[in-house]
Design a protein around this motif. Structure first.
Motif, PDB file in Angstrom:
ATOM      1  N   LEU A 108       0.810  -1.218   0.000  1.00 28.89           N
ATOM      2  CA  LEU A 108       0.000   0.000   0.000  1.00 28.89           C
ATOM      3  C   LEU A 108       0.844   1.268   0.000  1.00 28.89           C
ATOM      4  O   LEU A 108       0.413   2.306  -0.508  1.00 28.89           O
ATOM      5  N   SER A 109       2.058   1.181   0.565  1.00 30.07           N
ATOM      6  CA  SER A 109       2.912   2.370   0.628  1.00 30.07           C
ATOM      7  C   SER A 109       3.953   2.418  -0.483  1.00 30.07           C
ATOM      8  O   SER A 109       4.730   3.366  -0.560  1.00 30.07           O
ATOM      9  N   SER A 110       3.988   1.396  -1.345  1.00 29.64           N
ATOM     10  CA  SER A 110       4.975   1.353  -2.422  1.00 29.64           C
ATOM     11  C   SER A 110       4.572   2.271  -3.568  1.00 29.64           C
ATOM     12  O   SER A 110       3.393   2.591  -3.747  1.00 29.64           O
ATOM     13  N   PRO A 111       5.535   2.682  -4.393  1.00 28.11           N
ATOM     14  CA  PRO A 111       5.196   3.425  -5.604  1.00 28.11           C
ATOM     15  C   PRO A 111       4.333   2.565  -6.536  1.00 28.11           C
ATOM     16  O   PRO A 111       4.400   1.337  -6.503  1.00 28.11           O
ATOM     17  N   VAL A 112       3.541   3.215  -7.373  1.00 29.97           N
ATOM     18  CA  VAL A 112       2.767   2.506  -8.385  1.00 29.97           C
ATOM     19  C   VAL A 112       3.625   2.408  -9.639  1.00 29.97           C
ATOM     20  O   VAL A 112       4.156   3.410 -10.122  1.00 29.97           O
ATOM     21  N   SER A 113       3.770   1.180 -10.133  1.00 28.41           N
ATOM     22  CA  SER A 113       4.592   0.940 -11.312  1.00 28.41           C
ATOM     23  C   SER A 113       3.705   0.758 -12.534  1.00 28.41           C
ATOM     24  O   SER A 113       2.761  -0.026 -12.522  1.00 28.41           O
ATOM     25  N   CYS A 114       4.018   1.504 -13.584  1.00 24.95           N
ATOM     26  CA  CYS A 114       3.352   1.314 -14.877  1.00 24.95           C
ATOM     27  C   CYS A 114       4.235   0.372 -15.681  1.00 24.95           C
ATOM     28  O   CYS A 114       5.365   0.727 -16.051  1.00 24.95           O
ATOM     29  N   PHE A 115       3.740  -0.833 -15.938  1.00 25.09           N
ATOM     30  CA  PHE A 115       4.548  -1.919 -16.490  1.00 25.09           C
ATOM     31  C   PHE A 115       4.042  -2.296 -17.883  1.00 25.09           C
ATOM     32  O   PHE A 115       2.889  -2.678 -18.054  1.00 25.09           O
ATOM     33  N   ALA A 116       4.926  -2.152 -18.894  1.00 26.58           N
ATOM     34  CA  ALA A 116       4.578  -2.495 -20.278  1.00 26.58           C
ATOM     35  C   ALA A 116       5.421  -3.682 -20.708  1.00 26.58           C
ATOM     36  O   ALA A 116       6.649  -3.666 -20.560  1.00 26.58           O
TER      37      ALA A 116
END
Length: 364
Positions: free
Chosen positions: A211-219
């Protein structure tokens, strides 16, 4: 000791790219354990097209479409294999000369030579380059515009002066780089156009470990590797609180990449102002993914963090490092009178290295 490893990631030009390139990379090593003494690699648009090493003693194609070369030249592979065998002896003499020039004995040493050309398929413009490296550092380079050698190291000055004084050889080098090399490049691009010019769009996911981690945009799954991914807020690209990952290869030849966004200072109400943008070179429309909490996959929720795809890409990358450790961005030239002393063989004393061994006649 310092060794520069040239990691070859199999990137390609997309359909919109009009600058094509061909490189031939020669590497000779001294006392490198569990690695061939001599390795030659040819690449078109950063894709490896063939390979030679002193263990197998054969030039072999690395792309199916390169087998078409024998349609025009049935003896292509045999002739280039013979040339590699000859050039190996000459390179051994070169590395011994440099060890003496640097007052070195024993230990691990790497001599590298890179030669190649670029061709613009719209304008027809061509460019060429040659570089020599020793133990991971620049040693000599060739300027196609002035047709002269440049020495960034004091130990290379004698060789540079010798090569620059040989006007006949300089004219020959420029001809092969600006005329012969582009001819082969055009032919190879034509053989492999269906592969070299293709594009594949990725699947894009939002991932979060905790919940506290960065959000990763993964392609993942895109091709070629000429792509970019970034976060933007209110239509403006973000440069703070973001961390861009490297482009990594997947097991199927496609690529993956990700960019993280730190949301610790962002209120839930502002999430809707953020979006991830993926752009693939040669493709008009970008893939835009809105920052939506309900779309985020986590390893603490039901969907699970897709570690398999990430780990798979890392494993492939490590395998590439092992398999291509000898391909170091560099080059070589000419006979003993140039300042290098060839190895003590009759073949080496009468020949100069040529990238004909990997598909281009006498372009070194």
């Amino acid at each position: 000791m310092k060794i520069l490893v040239f990691l070859v990631l199999l990137g390609l030009h997309s359909a919109a790219a009009v600058i094509h390139s061909m490189k031939h990379i020669f590497t000779v090593s001294s006392q490198v354990p569990n690695f061939p003494e001599y390795v030659v690699v040819a690449m078109v648009d950063d894709v490896q097209i063939d390979h030679y090493d002193s263990n197998t003693r054969r030039v072999v194609p690395k792309q199916d479409w390169m087998n078409r070369v024998t349609e025009d030249d049935p003896q292509h592979w045999e002739r280039h294999t013979a040339r590699c065998l000859d050039d190996h002896q000459l390179f051994k003499g070169y590395i011994e000369t440099l060890k003496n020039r640097f007052n070195q004995t024993g230990d691990v040493h790497i001599f590298q030579w890179m030669v190649g050309c670029e061709w613009d398929d719209e304008t027809g413009d061509v460019n060429g380059f040659r570089q020599v490296g020793y133990d991971g550092e620049d040693f000599l380079s060739w300027d196609v515009k002035t047709n002269t050698w440049i020495a960034p190291k004091q130990q290379a000055v004698i060789i540079k002066n010798s090569w620059n004084n040989d006007k006949e050889r300089l004219a020959f080098l420029k001809h092969t780089i600006t005329q012969v090399c582009p001819g082969y490049l055009q032919k190879y691009v034509n053989y492999g156009k269906s592969s070299l010019m293709r594009t594949e769009l990725p699947s894009v996911s939002l991932l979060q470990k905790t919940l506290s981690s960065p959000v990763s945009c993964f392609a993942t799954g895109f091709y070629p590797d000429r792509a970019e991914i970034f976060w933007r807020k209110d239509g403006e690209e973000l440069h703070e609180n973001v961390e861009l990952g490297e482009i990594l290869p997947n097991h199927d030849g496609s690529f993956q990449m990700s960019v993280d966004l730190n949301l610790s200072s962002v209120t839930p109400e502002d999430w809707r102002r953020y979006e991830c943008v993926f752009h693939l070179s040669g493709v008009k429309d970008d893939i835009i993914t809105k920052l939506d909490k309900t779309a985020i996959q986590t390893n603490w929720g039901k969907t699970g963090f897709p570690l398999g795809a990430v780990i798979g890409g890392v494993v492939v990358l490590l395998l590439l490092v092992v398999g291509i450790t000898g391909f170091f961005l560099w080059k070589k030239n000419k006979k003993g009178k140039d300042g290098f002393q060839p190895a003590n063989t009759s073949d080496a004393s009468s020949s100069s290295p040529s990238s004909s061994s990997v598909g281009v006649q006498n372009t070194t």
